[in-house]
Every structure is written in structure tokens, then in C-alpha cells.
Design a protein around this motif. Structure first.
Motif, PDB file in Angstrom:
ATOM      1  N   ASP A 106     -26.957 -57.695  -7.732  1.00 29.00           N
ATOM      2  CA  ASP A 106     -25.680 -58.819  -8.019  1.00 29.00           C
ATOM      3  C   ASP A 106     -25.263 -59.204  -9.115  1.00 29.00           C
ATOM      4  OD1 ASP A 106     -25.509 -58.522  -5.076  1.00 29.00           O
ATOM      5  OD2 ASP A 106     -26.436 -60.407  -4.692  1.00 29.00           O
ATOM      6  N   ARG A 107     -26.253 -59.433  -9.888  1.00 33.14           N
ATOM      7  CA  ARG A 107     -25.856 -60.106 -11.402  1.00 33.14           C
ATOM      8  C   ARG A 107     -25.529 -58.669 -12.313  1.00 33.14           C
ATOM      9  NH1 ARG A 107     -24.587 -64.298 -13.892  1.00 33.14           N
ATOM     10  NH2 ARG A 107     -25.885 -65.086 -15.908  1.00 33.14           N
ATOM     11  N   CYS A 108     -25.975 -57.659 -12.024  1.00 38.22           N
ATOM     12  CA  CYS A 108     -25.394 -56.392 -12.968  1.00 38.22           C
ATOM     13  C   CYS A 108     -24.095 -56.124 -12.356  1.00 38.22           C
ATOM     14  CB  CYS A 108     -26.324 -55.282 -12.531  1.00 38.22           C
ATOM     15  SG  CYS A 108     -25.912 -54.036 -13.438  1.00 38.22           S
ATOM     16  N   ALA A 109     -23.842 -56.250 -11.163  1.00 39.02           N
ATOM     17  CA  ALA A 109     -22.352 -55.831 -10.811  1.00 39.02           C
ATOM     18  C   ALA A 109     -21.483 -56.959 -11.214  1.00 39.02           C
ATOM     19  CB  ALA A 109     -22.479 -55.917  -9.340  1.00 39.02           C
ATOM     20  N   GLU A 110     -21.877 -58.254 -11.445  1.00 40.35           N
ATOM     21  CA  GLU A 110     -21.121 -59.351 -12.133  1.00 40.35           C
ATOM     22  C   GLU A 110     -20.724 -58.919 -13.413  1.00 40.35           C
ATOM     23  OE1 GLU A 110     -21.370 -64.059 -12.265  1.00 40.35           O
ATOM     24  OE2 GLU A 110     -22.891 -63.180 -10.995  1.00 40.35           O
ATOM     25  N   ALA A 111     -21.758 -58.564 -14.174  1.00 44.95           N
ATOM     26  CA  ALA A 111     -21.683 -58.222 -15.466  1.00 44.95           C
ATOM     27  C   ALA A 111     -20.649 -56.999 -15.959  1.00 44.95           C
ATOM     28  CB  ALA A 111     -22.749 -58.102 -16.215  1.00 44.95           C
ATOM     29  N   VAL A 112     -20.911 -55.841 -15.166  1.00 41.15           N
ATOM     30  CA  VAL A 112     -20.383 -54.718 -15.574  1.00 41.15           C
ATOM     31  C   VAL A 112     -18.891 -54.451 -14.835  1.00 41.15           C
ATOM     32  CG1 VAL A 112     -22.192 -53.246 -15.739  1.00 41.15           C
ATOM     33  CG2 VAL A 112     -20.906 -53.299 -13.674  1.00 41.15           C
ATOM     34  N   ARG A 113     -18.533 -55.614 -13.975  1.00 41.35           N
ATOM     35  CA  ARG A 113     -17.255 -55.523 -13.043  1.00 41.35           C
ATOM     36  C   ARG A 113     -16.013 -55.561 -14.063  1.00 41.35           C
ATOM     37  NH1 ARG A 113     -18.312 -59.771  -9.173  1.00 41.35           N
ATOM     38  NH2 ARG A 113     -19.118 -58.173  -7.971  1.00 41.35           N
ATOM     39  N   GLN A 114     -15.937 -56.013 -15.191  1.00 38.63           N
ATOM     40  CA  GLN A 114     -14.778 -55.895 -15.916  1.00 38.63           C
ATOM     41  C   GLN A 114     -14.653 -54.798 -16.566  1.00 38.63           C
ATOM     42  OE1 GLN A 114     -13.252 -58.825 -16.588  1.00 38.63           O
ATOM     43  NE2 GLN A 114     -14.557 -60.456 -16.339  1.00 38.63           N
ATOM     44  N   GLU A 127     -23.946 -61.838 -20.997  1.00 33.31           N
ATOM     45  CA  GLU A 127     -22.893 -62.173 -21.934  1.00 33.31           C
ATOM     46  C   GLU A 127     -22.386 -60.843 -22.533  1.00 33.31           C
ATOM     47  OE1 GLU A 127     -20.249 -64.267 -22.544  1.00 33.31           O
ATOM     48  OE2 GLU A 127     -20.915 -65.218 -20.726  1.00 33.31           O
ATOM     49  N   ALA A 128     -23.365 -60.137 -23.095  1.00 30.96           N
ATOM     50  CA  ALA A 128     -23.226 -58.984 -24.061  1.00 30.96           C
ATOM     51  C   ALA A 128     -22.550 -57.823 -22.931  1.00 30.96           C
ATOM     52  CB  ALA A 128     -24.820 -58.574 -24.737  1.00 30.96           C
ATOM     53  N   VAL A 129     -23.496 -57.678 -21.726  1.00 31.40           N
ATOM     54  CA  VAL A 129     -23.002 -56.745 -21.041  1.00 31.40           C
ATOM     55  C   VAL A 129     -21.613 -56.817 -20.504  1.00 31.40           C
ATOM     56  CG1 VAL A 129     -23.164 -55.398 -18.876  1.00 31.40           C
ATOM     57  CG2 VAL A 129     -25.358 -56.132 -20.284  1.00 31.40           C
ATOM     58  N   SER A 130     -21.101 -58.096 -20.125  1.00 29.76           N
ATOM     59  CA  SER A 130     -19.777 -58.409 -19.473  1.00 29.76           C
ATOM     60  C   SER A 130     -18.909 -58.258 -20.864  1.00 29.76           C
ATOM     61  CB  SER A 130     -19.859 -59.756 -18.631  1.00 29.76           C
ATOM     62  OG  SER A 130     -20.240 -60.642 -19.404  1.00 29.76           O
ATOM     63  N   GLN A 131     -19.046 -58.647 -21.820  1.00 30.65           N
ATOM     64  CA  GLN A 131     -18.064 -58.535 -22.838  1.00 30.65           C
ATOM     65  C   GLN A 131     -18.016 -57.009 -23.312  1.00 30.65           C
ATOM     66  OE1 GLN A 131     -17.471 -61.073 -26.012  1.00 30.65           O
ATOM     67  NE2 GLN A 131     -18.123 -62.760 -25.098  1.00 30.65           N
ATOM     68  N   ILE A 132     -18.914 -56.269 -23.417  1.00 29.88           N
ATOM     69  CA  ILE A 132     -18.696 -54.848 -23.802  1.00 29.88           C
ATOM     70  C   ILE A 132     -18.095 -54.228 -22.726  1.00 29.88           C
ATOM     71  CG2 ILE A 132     -20.320 -52.647 -23.828  1.00 29.88           C
ATOM     72  CD1 ILE A 132     -22.387 -54.480 -25.396  1.00 29.88           C
ATOM     73  N   ALA A 133     -18.223 -54.681 -21.462  1.00 29.42           N
ATOM     74  CA  ALA A 133     -17.578 -54.106 -20.106  1.00 29.42           C
ATOM     75  C   ALA A 133     -15.921 -54.384 -20.492  1.00 29.42           C
ATOM     76  CB  ALA A 133     -17.958 -54.555 -18.952  1.00 29.42           C
ATOM     77  N   GLN A 134     -15.791 -55.505 -20.940  1.00 31.23           N
ATOM     78  CA  GLN A 134     -14.228 -55.921 -20.982  1.00 31.23           C
ATOM     79  C   GLN A 134     -13.612 -54.848 -21.981  1.00 31.23           C
ATOM     80  OE1 GLN A 134     -13.786 -60.194 -21.898  1.00 31.23           O
ATOM     81  NE2 GLN A 134     -15.287 -60.610 -20.130  1.00 31.23           N
ATOM     82  N   THR A 184     -28.181 -48.774  -1.469  1.00 24.59           N
ATOM     83  CA  THR A 184     -27.078 -49.449  -0.544  1.00 24.59           C
ATOM     84  C   THR A 184     -26.314 -50.307  -0.948  1.00 24.59           C
ATOM     85  OG1 THR A 184     -27.965 -48.230   1.422  1.00 24.59           O
ATOM     86  CG2 THR A 184     -26.263 -49.487   1.870  1.00 24.59           C
ATOM     87  N   HIS A 185     -26.978 -51.268  -1.320  1.00 28.43           N
ATOM     88  CA  HIS A 185     -26.281 -52.712  -1.589  1.00 28.43           C
ATOM     89  C   HIS A 185     -25.468 -52.445  -2.881  1.00 28.43           C
ATOM     90  CE1 HIS A 185     -25.898 -56.706  -2.085  1.00 28.43           C
ATOM     91  NE2 HIS A 185     -26.279 -56.727  -3.291  1.00 28.43           N
ATOM     92  N   ALA A 186     -26.141 -51.438  -3.907  1.00 21.89           N
ATOM     93  CA  ALA A 186     -25.377 -51.421  -5.307  1.00 21.89           C
ATOM     94  C   ALA A 186     -24.039 -50.681  -4.819  1.00 21.89           C
ATOM     95  CB  ALA A 186     -26.461 -50.577  -6.077  1.00 21.89           C
ATOM     96  N   ARG A 187     -24.222 -49.605  -4.055  1.00 16.73           N
ATOM     97  CA  ARG A 187     -23.135 -48.794  -3.597  1.00 16.73           C
ATOM     98  C   ARG A 187     -21.882 -49.547  -3.206  1.00 16.73           C
ATOM     99  NH1 ARG A 187     -21.177 -43.414  -3.664  1.00 16.73           N
ATOM    100  NH2 ARG A 187     -19.083 -43.916  -3.575  1.00 16.73           N
ATOM    101  N   ASN A 188     -22.226 -50.600  -2.421  1.00 14.07           N
ATOM    102  CA  ASN A 188     -21.160 -51.577  -1.882  1.00 14.07           C
ATOM    103  C   ASN A 188     -20.559 -52.477  -2.744  1.00 14.07           C
ATOM    104  OD1 ASN A 188     -21.643 -50.771   0.806  1.00 14.07           O
ATOM    105  ND2 ASN A 188     -23.168 -52.223   1.270  1.00 14.07           N
ATOM    106  N   LEU A 189     -21.092 -52.436  -3.883  1.00 13.65           N
ATOM    107  CA  LEU A 189     -20.444 -53.321  -4.928  1.00 13.65           C
ATOM    108  C   LEU A 189     -19.706 -52.391  -5.935  1.00 13.65           C
ATOM    109  CD1 LEU A 189     -23.488 -55.626  -5.771  1.00 13.65           C
ATOM    110  CD2 LEU A 189     -21.523 -56.157  -4.493  1.00 13.65           C
TER     111      LEU A 189
END
Ligand code: KIV
Ligand code: ZN
Length: 524
Positions: free
Chosen positions: A86-94, A60-67, A130-135
Motif C-alpha cells: 500500500d505504501r509503495c502504491a501511494e509513493a509511485v501513484r504520481q 518522499e524520494a520515490v514519490s517526488q521522482i514519480a512526479q 493480487t493485492h498489488a495488481r489491484n492497485l
């Protein structure tokens, strides 16, 4: 000497990830958002906001900071597996500028833990980067314990990570083992040896176990690293990480021999240092470089005389360069709201009208008890986390303690719990112990006191005491803090503040809890 964009050093702050990993330095969700905002405002290039897979709270903290962050790249940490990434990508995506930072321990000691052969680990690095870079486009890779990894293997895995798409290669001195010359040699040899090294940014991430983190980081920059990983006040596991304020000020003050630039507004250093000290409960040592209380104090007669004639005799940087205002006259009980606002602005705090109103009321109460209210008193007042939580479930209403040579020491205490007043008298081994026993009698709980720390805000017997209390319950840690001219009152409020924070954590971790809508229930 002039500098070019090649001499721009990126500042990667990991106070909210590596710093928060320091045992007991746990910050609340709101505190993390506040620190992230301050980091963003001061010009940090990359904020490592947390480790999203570690807990729901971290995510939650990472995704809100990202937003919310306006300028900085927002980064999250992930181990070398797809689930973490995957979880990390979801959090920083915003974030407008997201980064995934993935790592694995590459030294012989660390390779032994997942029990991977060198080849198996190399394949895993290829697949996970490679996986991270695809995200996301911005991927940082770290060979943990790089400074104790065989050089040839280090080159091999870094080359694999670069080919798989890593854009930043971080070289961690995970256990603070290296020394400046070795730190520089390693970076230079890596850059000279690895194909593709010129296309990525090399970063340095130093721990301070031997007290060399700052020197090691600067040596790495001299050798070609262009990102320094650091924390405010050097917060971090064991002896901590490289201190942001030290590397930034070193490059500014000694620009003649270290012609590197950062994007940091150094006048914001003191305010964030104080805030991190408050929310983490880790007070800054008095003689700490740049941000210690004595860093700009001149006690000896010879020094004071020299300073009065020419400040440069004993000062290599000006206090105002790090946001420390020349301590002008203290405020007193006749000082008005405008004087308070001006003084707070000098200290780097711009308050909204309603905040100023609240601080003014508390300032007046303090000025009634204390003749002179110094800058540090005001900072303590602003950061008194016990005072701004008026809706807390438990509040200290009144108290009186009896202490002295002839025991027992007793505390009469009235708490307001869930809106209802409850009172008791308890004995203890000293007034603080008696007070804490009284709190526990009124609000039984199983939390364990991990730290009780008292810190005098200014000199003099009428000085305020800032008390930090750290409590632990079922692996959850909360730090409470309060300041008062009465040390026992500050202790009671800090203890209750920590308990309230634990209650919030307890509620948030309940299955199905809505993290934004916390309600309280008494312990059974
Ligand atoms: O110290 C370290 O090795 C780390 C890594 C996760 C980069 O913090
Ligand atoms: Zn680290």
C-alpha cells in the motif's frame, strides 16, 4: 544481423534502491532526484527509485521522482505484505507509469526466516501479487534467491504470480552464486516450463560476488530474459550489482553476437558515472570496464604507437561513445567564459547562466593556483558538494596547519557557524587529524567518522585532491566531499560538508519536521 522489437532489452536501473543499500552509499534527497533525472534523460526504461516503507525519506524520494520523471516507469520495492505494498502504491501513484515490485525469499534458507511452509508461502504470493495488481497495472514479482530455490518450487510460485497478475517476473541471483551457463539454462527452462511465461517479461537481477554479474545477465538475455536489472558503476551491496554501463556497451559493441537493443543514450554514461561516484562516495576503480579512468588510457609505447596509426588497434569502442571527449587542450587562467562553457558542453554538462557564473569564479580561482586545468579538474569543481552549499550552517572560513617531522601537528581553524566566526587551535596525529580535532572542538558532535578517502584528480604534484568523508550518527549516514589543490583544506571542507548533511538529516527526522523547510539547531 538485424534486430526486431523482440530483441529490445529493457534497462531497469536500481542504483537508487539496491545501489543505495550498499553500506555508506546513502544519498541525500536532492541527490536522488538529480540521479533519477539523469537516468530518465539517458533512456533508462524503469527506475527503481527506492523502498517506500523503509523510511519517510525513501517514501518522499520515490514519490517526488514519480512526479518528476518524464519517460521512465517509476518503480518502488515492497515486501510481501499489504502494508508495504500500500505504501509503495501511494509513493509511485504520481508517476504516469507506476510499477510495484514485490518480492519474497523462496529458497530453503529464506523460507526458514518467516518460518512458512511451501504451501503457506505460495498462498502469500498469490494474495500479495493480487493485492498489488489491484492497485496498479504494472506489477513485478521477484522470488529472492531464485538461483538457490528448488526448480519445481520456483516454477510453481512463478506460475502463481503470473496468474495473480504479475507482468514482469524477475529472477534474482541474490548472492551472486550462479555462472553464465547456469544463468541461461535457468531462464530457458523457466520460460519453457511455466504456463503463461510468454505473456510476461522475464528479468535478470545479478549480484557480483564472483565477478560474473555482467556475464550472467547477458547469458540470461540470450536465453530469453528481456529486462536487465543493474546499477551505475555496479554500485550495490557487497560486490555490487550488474553494472549498467557494462551490459549496455557489451550489447552495443558486440551486436554481431548479441543482437539486442536498449534505449540508452550511451554518450551520457560518463557523466552519470561520475555523478554517482561523487554522491555515493564510492570512487570508480581505475581499471573498471567502460568508466574507469584507465579504460581508454594507453600507456605502453607499443599501444600508443598503434593508437596513433589507427585507434581501432587497441580500442574496441570510441571514447565519445560513452561520453568521454577526446581530451583536447587543458584550460588555463586566460581561458574565458565561452571556452569554459564549450568545454563543459563537451563533457556533457549544460549549465544555466547563473550556474556557469558560479563555476567560472571557482575555475578562475583554481586556474590561479594551477597552471593547467584538465577535464577531470573541471568535473571535480562541478561536483564539489562543499562549494555549492553557501547557506550551510557550518563553513570553513580560514585555516593554517603546521606539520612536519617534529610534532605536534597543529591546525588553526576559523569556522563560521550560524553566521558567527569562531576560532581554535588543535593538535593531532598529522595535519588532517589536527584539523578534524579543531572542527570537533568548535562544533562538538557525536558523529563517528566511517570513511576518509583521498583521491588525486589528475597527475602532478599540483593536482587537486578530492576528499570524501562519511560520517554516521544514530544510524544516519552522510557523505561529504570537496576538492582542492591543498589536501588538508579539501579534508576540512569535506568533513564540514558531511557534518552539514548530517544536521539536515537530524532535522528532517525530528517529529513534525517539514522536510522542505529545514532549520538548524546546534547540538546540545
Ligand atoms: O538481490 C535481490 O534479490 C533483490 C531483490 C529485492 C529483488 O534485490
Ligand atoms: Zn539485489
Amino acid at each position: 544481423m538485424t534486430t526486431s522489437s523482440q530483441n529490445r532489452v529493457l534497462i531497469f536501473d536500481t542504483t537508487l534502491r539496491d545501489g543505495e543499500q550498499s553500506p555508506g552509499a546513502t544519498m541525500s534527497h536532492e541527490e536522488k532526484l538529480e540521479i533519477a533525472e539523469m537516468l530518465d534523460d539517458m533512456g533508462v526504461d524503469i527506475i527503481e527509485a527506492g523502498f517506500p516503507i523503509a523510511s519517510e525519506g525513501d517514501f518522499e524520494a520515490v514519490s517526488q521522482i514519480a512526479q518528476r520523471s518524464k519517460n521512465a516507469v517509476i518503480c518502488g520495492l515492497a515486501r510481501a505484505n499489504f502494508k508495504d505494498i500500500d505504501r509503495c502504491a501511494e509513493a509511485v501513484r504520481q508517476s504516469a507509469r507506476p510499477r510495484i515490485h514485490t518480492f519474497i525469499g523462496t529458497s530453503p534458507l529464506h523460507r526458514a526466516i518467516p518460518n512458512l511452509t511451501m504451501d503457506e508461502m505460495a498462498d502469500l504470493i498469490h494474495d500479495t501479487v493480487t493485492h498489488a495488481r489491484n492497485l496498479v497495472d504494472n506489477v513485478q514479482w521477484s522470488p529472492m534467491d531464485a538461483t538457490r530455490t528448488e526448480f519445481d518450487y520456483l516454477c510453481r510460485v512463478i506460475e502463481i504470480a503470473i496468474k495473480a497478475g504479475a507482468t514482469t517476473i524477475n529472477i534474482p541471483d541474490t548472492v551472486g552464486y550462479t555462472a553464465p551457463r547456469e544463468s541461461a539454462d535457468l531462464i530457458k527452462r523457466l520460460i519453457d516450463t511455466i504456463p503463461g511465461a510468454d505473456d510476461v517479461v522475464f528479468a535478470t537481477h545479478c549480484h557480483n560476488d564472483l565477478g560474473m554479474a555482467t556475464a550472467n545477465s547477458l547469458a540470461a538475455v540470450d536465453a530469453g530474459a528481456r529486462q536487465i536489472e543493474c546499477t551505475i558503476n555496479g554500485l550495490g551491496e557487497r560486490a555490487g550489482n550488474t553494472a549498467l554501463e557494462e551490459v549496455v556497451m557489451a550489447m552495443k559493441v558486440r551486436h554481431d553476437i548479441m543482437p539486442y537493443d536498449t534505449g540508452i543514450d550511451t554518450t551520457k554514461i560518463m557523466a552519470i558515472s561520475r555523478r554517482v561516484a561523487t554522491v555515493s562516495g564510492f570512487q570508480v576503480q581505475y581499471n573498471k570496464a567502460i568508466v574507469g579512468k584507465n579504460a581508454f588510457a594507453h600507456e605502453s609505447g607499443i599501444h600508443q604507437d598503434g593508437m596513433l596509426k589507427n585507434a581501432e588497434t587497441f580500442e574496441i569502442m570510441r571514447p565519445e561513445d560513452v561520453g568521454l571527449t577526446e581530451s583536447s587542450l587543458p584550460l588555463g587562467k586566460h581561458s574565458g567564459r565561452a571556452a569554459l562553457r564549450a568545454k563543459l558542453a563537451d563533457l556533457g554538462y549544460e549549465l544555466a547562466d547563473n550556474q556557469l557564473k558560479d563555476v567560472f569564479v571557482r575555475f578562475k580561482a583554481l586556474a590561479d593556483r594551477k597552471k593547467e586545468v584538465f577535464d577531470d579538474d573541471l568535473v571535480a569543481l562541478l561536483h564539489d558538494s562543499a562549494s555549492d552549499e553557501v547557506h550551510d550552517h557550518i563553513q570553513v572560513k580560514s585555516m593554517r596547519v603546521v606539520c612536519g617531522t617534529d610534532g605536534p601537528q597543529t591546525a588553526d581553524l576559523t569556522l563560521t557557524i550560524g553566521g558567527e566566526d569562531v576560532s581554535t587551535t588543535a593538535e593531532g596525529d598529522g595535519p588532517v587529524d589536527a584539523t578534524f580535532n579543531a572542527v570537533k572542538a568548535l562544533f562538538p558532535h557525536g558523529a563517528r567518522l566511517q570513511l576518509y578517502q583521498v583521491h588525486a584528480v589528475t597527475e602532478g604534484t599540483d593536482a587537486q585532491a578530492t576528499v570524501s568523508v562519511r560520517m554516521e550518527e544514530d544510524g544516519k549516514i552522510a557523505t561529504g566531499q570537496s576538492s582542492d589543490t591543498d589536501t588538508v583544506v579539501a579534508s576540512a571542507k569535506a568533513y564540514v560538508n558531511a557534518l552539514n548533511r548530517l544536521l539536515v538529516r537530524r532535522e528532517k527526522s525530528r517529529p513534525g519536521a517539514d522536510v522542505k523547510q529545514v532549520t538548524y539547531t546546534d547540538p546540545a
